[in-house]
Design a protein around this motif. Structure first.
Motif, PDB file in Angstrom:
ATOM      1  N   ALA A  96      97.706  30.192  69.122  1.00  0.00           N
ATOM      2  CA  ALA A  96      98.526  31.214  68.452  1.00  0.00           C
ATOM      3  C   ALA A  96      99.585  31.184  69.410  1.00  0.00           C
ATOM      4  O   ALA A  96     100.939  31.160  68.753  1.00  0.00           O
ATOM      5  CB  ALA A  96      97.944  32.568  68.324  1.00  0.00           C
ATOM      6  N   ALA A  97      99.578  31.434  70.628  1.00  0.00           N
ATOM      7  CA  ALA A  97     101.015  31.479  71.346  1.00  0.00           C
ATOM      8  C   ALA A  97     101.662  30.250  71.116  1.00  0.00           C
ATOM      9  O   ALA A  97     102.956  30.251  71.181  1.00  0.00           O
ATOM     10  CB  ALA A  97     100.500  31.806  72.730  1.00  0.00           C
ATOM     11  N   GLU A  98     101.266  28.957  71.461  1.00  0.00           N
ATOM     12  CA  GLU A  98     101.849  27.867  71.235  1.00  0.00           C
ATOM     13  C   GLU A  98     102.436  27.687  69.961  1.00  0.00           C
ATOM     14  O   GLU A  98     103.700  27.159  69.770  1.00  0.00           O
ATOM     15  CB  GLU A  98     100.700  26.585  71.613  1.00  0.00           C
ATOM     16  CG  GLU A  98     101.432  25.260  71.288  1.00  0.00           C
ATOM     17  CD  GLU A  98     100.405  24.289  71.452  1.00  0.00           C
ATOM     18  OE1 GLU A  98     100.878  23.134  71.381  1.00  0.00           O
ATOM     19  OE2 GLU A  98      99.102  24.700  71.109  1.00  0.00           O
ATOM     20  N   LEU A  99     101.746  28.091  69.023  1.00  0.00           N
ATOM     21  CA  LEU A  99     102.280  27.790  67.814  1.00  0.00           C
ATOM     22  C   LEU A  99     103.404  28.593  67.156  1.00  0.00           C
ATOM     23  O   LEU A  99     104.400  28.217  66.547  1.00  0.00           O
ATOM     24  CB  LEU A  99     101.049  27.893  66.588  1.00  0.00           C
ATOM     25  CG  LEU A  99      99.825  26.764  66.675  1.00  0.00           C
ATOM     26  CD1 LEU A  99      98.593  27.467  66.001  1.00  0.00           C
ATOM     27  CD2 LEU A  99     100.330  25.469  66.440  1.00  0.00           C
ATOM     28  N   ASP A 100     103.334  29.935  67.743  1.00  0.00           N
ATOM     29  CA  ASP A 100     104.450  30.914  67.723  1.00  0.00           C
ATOM     30  C   ASP A 100     105.578  30.617  68.173  1.00  0.00           C
ATOM     31  O   ASP A 100     106.416  30.937  67.749  1.00  0.00           O
ATOM     32  CB  ASP A 100     103.646  32.296  68.002  1.00  0.00           C
ATOM     33  CG  ASP A 100     102.716  32.933  66.913  1.00  0.00           C
ATOM     34  OD1 ASP A 100     102.464  32.386  65.871  1.00  0.00           O
ATOM     35  OD2 ASP A 100     102.392  33.810  67.247  1.00  0.00           O
ATOM     36  N   SER A 101     105.269  29.828  69.404  1.00  0.00           N
ATOM     37  CA  SER A 101     106.552  29.569  69.917  1.00  0.00           C
ATOM     38  C   SER A 101     107.171  28.417  69.410  1.00  0.00           C
ATOM     39  O   SER A 101     108.507  28.395  69.264  1.00  0.00           O
ATOM     40  CB  SER A 101     106.313  28.964  71.517  1.00  0.00           C
ATOM     41  OG  SER A 101     105.508  27.771  71.595  1.00  0.00           O
ATOM     42  N   TYR A 102     106.432  27.508  68.862  1.00  0.00           N
ATOM     43  CA  TYR A 102     107.266  26.466  67.686  1.00  0.00           C
ATOM     44  C   TYR A 102     108.047  27.039  66.672  1.00  0.00           C
ATOM     45  O   TYR A 102     109.079  26.827  66.221  1.00  0.00           O
ATOM     46  CB  TYR A 102     106.136  25.388  67.376  1.00  0.00           C
ATOM     47  CG  TYR A 102     105.686  24.504  68.361  1.00  0.00           C
ATOM     48  CD1 TYR A 102     106.588  23.626  68.992  1.00  0.00           C
ATOM     49  CD2 TYR A 102     104.416  24.135  68.858  1.00  0.00           C
ATOM     50  CE1 TYR A 102     106.183  22.503  69.909  1.00  0.00           C
ATOM     51  CE2 TYR A 102     103.962  23.321  69.802  1.00  0.00           C
ATOM     52  CZ  TYR A 102     104.986  22.429  70.272  1.00  0.00           C
ATOM     53  OH  TYR A 102     104.511  21.568  71.420  1.00  0.00           O
ATOM     54  N   ILE A 103     107.142  28.068  65.876  1.00  0.00           N
ATOM     55  CA  ILE A 103     107.672  28.706  65.092  1.00  0.00           C
ATOM     56  C   ILE A 103     109.067  29.293  65.232  1.00  0.00           C
ATOM     57  O   ILE A 103     110.050  29.085  64.714  1.00  0.00           O
ATOM     58  CB  ILE A 103     106.851  29.631  64.418  1.00  0.00           C
ATOM     59  CG1 ILE A 103     105.637  29.049  63.476  1.00  0.00           C
ATOM     60  CG2 ILE A 103     107.692  30.602  63.341  1.00  0.00           C
ATOM     61  CD1 ILE A 103     104.548  29.937  63.228  1.00  0.00           C
ATOM     62  N   GLU A 104     109.152  30.060  66.505  1.00  0.00           N
ATOM     63  CA  GLU A 104     110.310  30.652  67.024  1.00  0.00           C
ATOM     64  C   GLU A 104     111.260  29.839  67.073  1.00  0.00           C
ATOM     65  O   GLU A 104     112.721  29.894  66.962  1.00  0.00           O
ATOM     66  CB  GLU A 104     109.847  31.479  68.141  1.00  0.00           C
ATOM     67  CG  GLU A 104     111.039  32.711  68.597  1.00  0.00           C
ATOM     68  CD  GLU A 104     110.460  33.511  69.451  1.00  0.00           C
ATOM     69  OE1 GLU A 104     111.108  34.473  69.517  1.00  0.00           O
ATOM     70  OE2 GLU A 104     109.657  33.382  70.266  1.00  0.00           O
TER      71      GLU A 104
END
Length: 149
Positions: free
Chosen positions: A70-78
């Motif tokens: 989740a943290a990795e994916l959210d950083s890409y989204i951001e």
């Protein structure tokens, strides 16, 4: 049940898990039960049929992977949501993009174009046309910049 439907269920569960305090395995055991499907079927057509074993494994892999990364994916989204703070992105759109990004990063058997196309279709179903374009743009940028073919 098609893989498209299984993917859509995975998006539902990834979204719902973001509100849960349960460990992801316990959450999935609860949500992927015949009783839960029976309860949800009157409201959501996609719960009319229980997934088969292969589809259950696929859904579990997606939701578990999204929770683990989740943290990795959210950083890409951001990173690719230029001009948008992550908090402003709808939780539905975030769940859709997390699932698609997880597929592109960690499921080499899923063609990248299919992951993006399915994400856009799901976004159109659950959100506005503008959000679907937003999802498409972020996933397209993510694919071009992050995924090495």
């Amino acid at each position: 049940m098609t893989r498209n439907t299984a993917r859509e269920i995975a998006v539902h569960l990834a979204y719902e898990w973001s509100f849960s305090d349960l460990p992801v395995e316990e959450f999935l055991n609860q949500q992927l039960s015949a009783e839960t499907f029976s309860d949800l079927a009157p409201e959501y057509e996609l719960y009319n049929e229980m997934p088969n074993e292969k589809q259950l494994l696929y859904i579990r892999r997606l939701v578990s992977g999204v929770s683990e990364h989740a943290a990795e994916l959210d950083s890409y989204i951001e990173k690719y949501a230029q001009g948008w703070r992550f908090e402003r992105i709808s939780l539905v759109a975030s769940a859709i993009m997390r699932v698609a990004m997880f597929e592109m990063l960690y499921m080499p058997d899923i063609p990248h174009g299919v992951a993006i196309n399915e994400a856009v279709i799901i976004a159109k179903k659950y959100d506005t046309p503008q959000v679907a374009k937003f999802v498409n743009g972020i996933l397209g940028s993510f694919l071009r910049e992050e995924i090495k073919e």
